[in-house]
Motif scaffolding. Sequence first.
Motif, PDB file in Angstrom:
ATOM      1  N   LEU A  42     -60.658 -27.580  35.439  1.00 32.35           N
ATOM      2  CA  LEU A  42     -61.609 -28.223  34.528  1.00 32.35           C
ATOM      3  C   LEU A  42     -61.151 -29.640  34.181  1.00 32.35           C
ATOM      4  CD1 LEU A  42     -62.380 -25.234  32.122  1.00 32.35           C
ATOM      5  CD2 LEU A  42     -63.890 -26.177  33.887  1.00 32.35           C
ATOM      6  N   ARG A  43     -59.873 -29.788  33.897  1.00 28.06           N
ATOM      7  CA  ARG A  43     -59.322 -31.120  33.606  1.00 28.06           C
ATOM      8  C   ARG A  43     -59.449 -32.032  34.832  1.00 28.06           C
ATOM      9  NH1 ARG A  43     -55.525 -27.504  30.902  1.00 28.06           N
ATOM     10  NH2 ARG A  43     -55.282 -28.096  28.711  1.00 28.06           N
ATOM     11  N   LEU A  44     -59.163 -31.460  35.975  1.00 25.56           N
ATOM     12  CA  LEU A  44     -59.252 -32.213  37.228  1.00 25.56           C
ATOM     13  C   LEU A  44     -60.677 -32.684  37.477  1.00 25.56           C
ATOM     14  CD1 LEU A  44     -58.237 -33.255  39.955  1.00 25.56           C
ATOM     15  CD2 LEU A  44     -58.334 -30.895  40.801  1.00 25.56           C
ATOM     16  N   ARG A  45     -61.655 -31.814  37.239  1.00 27.17           N
ATOM     17  CA  ARG A  45     -63.047 -32.203  37.494  1.00 27.17           C
ATOM     18  C   ARG A  45     -63.472 -33.368  36.604  1.00 27.17           C
ATOM     19  NH1 ARG A  45     -66.067 -34.115  40.394  1.00 27.17           N
ATOM     20  NH2 ARG A  45     -68.304 -33.807  40.169  1.00 27.17           N
ATOM     21  N   ALA A  46     -63.122 -33.324  35.332  1.00 29.58           N
ATOM     22  CA  ALA A  46     -63.449 -34.444  34.444  1.00 29.58           C
ATOM     23  C   ALA A  46     -62.747 -35.713  34.919  1.00 29.58           C
ATOM     24  CB  ALA A  46     -63.050 -34.123  33.012  1.00 29.58           C
ATOM     25  N   SER A  47     -61.513 -35.584  35.351  1.00 25.20           N
ATOM     26  CA  SER A  47     -60.736 -36.735  35.819  1.00 25.20           C
ATOM     27  C   SER A  47     -61.324 -37.314  37.093  1.00 25.20           C
ATOM     28  CB  SER A  47     -59.275 -36.332  36.022  1.00 25.20           C
ATOM     29  OG  SER A  47     -58.711 -35.881  34.808  1.00 25.20           O
ATOM     30  N   GLN A  48     -61.852 -36.461  37.973  1.00 21.26           N
ATOM     31  CA  GLN A  48     -62.532 -36.953  39.178  1.00 21.26           C
ATOM     32  C   GLN A  48     -63.746 -37.781  38.795  1.00 21.26           C
ATOM     33  OE1 GLN A  48     -63.346 -33.185  41.088  1.00 21.26           O
ATOM     34  NE2 GLN A  48     -61.608 -33.386  42.493  1.00 21.26           N
ATOM     35  N   ILE A  49     -64.544 -37.267  37.873  1.00 21.00           N
ATOM     36  CA  ILE A  49     -65.751 -37.978  37.438  1.00 21.00           C
ATOM     37  C   ILE A  49     -65.382 -39.323  36.815  1.00 21.00           C
ATOM     38  CG2 ILE A  49     -67.642 -37.938  35.752  1.00 21.00           C
ATOM     39  CD1 ILE A  49     -67.685 -34.833  36.220  1.00 21.00           C
ATOM     40  N   ASN A  50     -64.324 -39.340  36.013  1.00 23.95           N
ATOM     41  CA  ASN A  50     -63.909 -40.569  35.335  1.00 23.95           C
ATOM     42  C   ASN A  50     -63.135 -41.523  36.237  1.00 23.95           C
ATOM     43  OD1 ASN A  50     -65.026 -40.111  32.761  1.00 23.95           O
ATOM     44  ND2 ASN A  50     -63.344 -38.733  32.247  1.00 23.95           N
ATOM     45  N   GLY A  51     -62.731 -41.070  37.400  1.00 23.25           N
ATOM     46  CA  GLY A  51     -61.981 -41.927  38.315  1.00 23.25           C
ATOM     47  C   GLY A  51     -60.559 -42.186  37.849  1.00 23.25           C
ATOM     48  N   CYS A  52     -59.932 -41.189  37.249  1.00 20.13           N
ATOM     49  CA  CYS A  52     -58.563 -41.343  36.743  1.00 20.13           C
ATOM     50  C   CYS A  52     -57.575 -40.792  37.765  1.00 20.13           C
ATOM     51  CB  CYS A  52     -58.407 -40.635  35.403  1.00 20.13           C
ATOM     52  SG  CYS A  52     -56.754 -40.849  34.701  1.00 20.13           S
ATOM     53  N   ALA A  53     -57.049 -41.665  38.605  1.00 17.38           N
ATOM     54  CA  ALA A  53     -56.139 -41.243  39.676  1.00 17.38           C
ATOM     55  C   ALA A  53     -54.897 -40.540  39.134  1.00 17.38           C
ATOM     56  CB  ALA A  53     -55.733 -42.450  40.525  1.00 17.38           C
ATOM     57  N   PHE A  54     -54.347 -41.055  38.037  1.00 19.00           N
ATOM     58  CA  PHE A  54     -53.147 -40.460  37.458  1.00 19.00           C
ATOM     59  C   PHE A  54     -53.401 -39.001  37.077  1.00 19.00           C
ATOM     60  CE2 PHE A  54     -50.260 -39.381  34.030  1.00 19.00           C
ATOM     61  CZ  PHE A  54     -49.038 -39.841  34.502  1.00 19.00           C
ATOM     62  N   CYS A  55     -54.508 -38.748  36.382  1.00 22.01           N
ATOM     63  CA  CYS A  55     -54.825 -37.387  35.923  1.00 22.01           C
ATOM     64  C   CYS A  55     -55.288 -36.495  37.068  1.00 22.01           C
ATOM     65  CB  CYS A  55     -55.866 -37.436  34.810  1.00 22.01           C
ATOM     66  SG  CYS A  55     -55.244 -38.220  33.290  1.00 22.01           S
ATOM     67  N   VAL A  56     -55.963 -37.061  38.068  1.00 22.14           N
ATOM     68  CA  VAL A  56     -56.358 -36.275  39.236  1.00 22.14           C
ATOM     69  C   VAL A  56     -55.119 -35.717  39.921  1.00 22.14           C
ATOM     70  CG1 VAL A  56     -57.308 -36.440  41.581  1.00 22.14           C
ATOM     71  CG2 VAL A  56     -58.620 -37.332  39.640  1.00 22.14           C
ATOM     72  N   ARG A  57     -54.152 -36.574  40.175  1.00 25.90           N
ATOM     73  CA  ARG A  57     -52.920 -36.116  40.829  1.00 25.90           C
ATOM     74  C   ARG A  57     -52.211 -35.080  39.969  1.00 25.90           C
ATOM     75  NH1 ARG A  57     -48.138 -40.258  41.806  1.00 25.90           N
ATOM     76  NH2 ARG A  57     -48.228 -40.140  39.544  1.00 25.90           N
ATOM     77  N   LEU A  58     -52.064 -35.360  38.680  1.00 26.42           N
ATOM     78  CA  LEU A  58     -51.358 -34.473  37.759  1.00 26.42           C
ATOM     79  C   LEU A  58     -51.997 -33.082  37.716  1.00 26.42           C
ATOM     80  CD1 LEU A  58     -49.280 -34.072  35.393  1.00 26.42           C
ATOM     81  CD2 LEU A  58     -51.145 -34.783  33.880  1.00 26.42           C
TER      82      LEU A  58
END
Length: 150
Positions: A42-58
């Motif tokens: 769920l966190r990853l999906r929001a991070s993908q939408i927001n374009g947050c590379a740091f959080c996507v990887r994490l």
Amino acid sequence: MSERLNLGKSGADLYQAVVELDRLVSRNLISAGLAEGFSHLLRLRASQINGCAFCVRLHARDALANGESSDRLAVLAVWKETDYFTLKERAALELVEAITLISVDQLPDVIYEQAAEHLSTDEVSAIEWLAVVINTWNRIAISSRYPVKT
């Protein structure tokens, strides 16, 4: 890219407040019975939408470390086109996406009603708080340009 002010360092007390909120949200998710691995999706999906590379990887790493499969991770960006997610998980993903994109269409009644149909009140609350917190983290990481290097 130009260097930016690191919000974690420039407002350490505020940053720690977000850390504490995140800790409480994680505890709330567990209390509601949501799997930790799925919570990272769920966190990853929001991070993908927001374009947050740091959080996507994490959160990709955290999802795998907490029992999520590489297949579910691989199809997350196109989850609606797959059968990898249960009705309950699909409702959770829809809710997180709608809250992440809240400026586009607020939180449509149909998505909220679908979430309420498939999720308990505790689960809806926990997922909404997760969405609030991950969107906060995304904004901190993106505006501070947290580095993502090999």
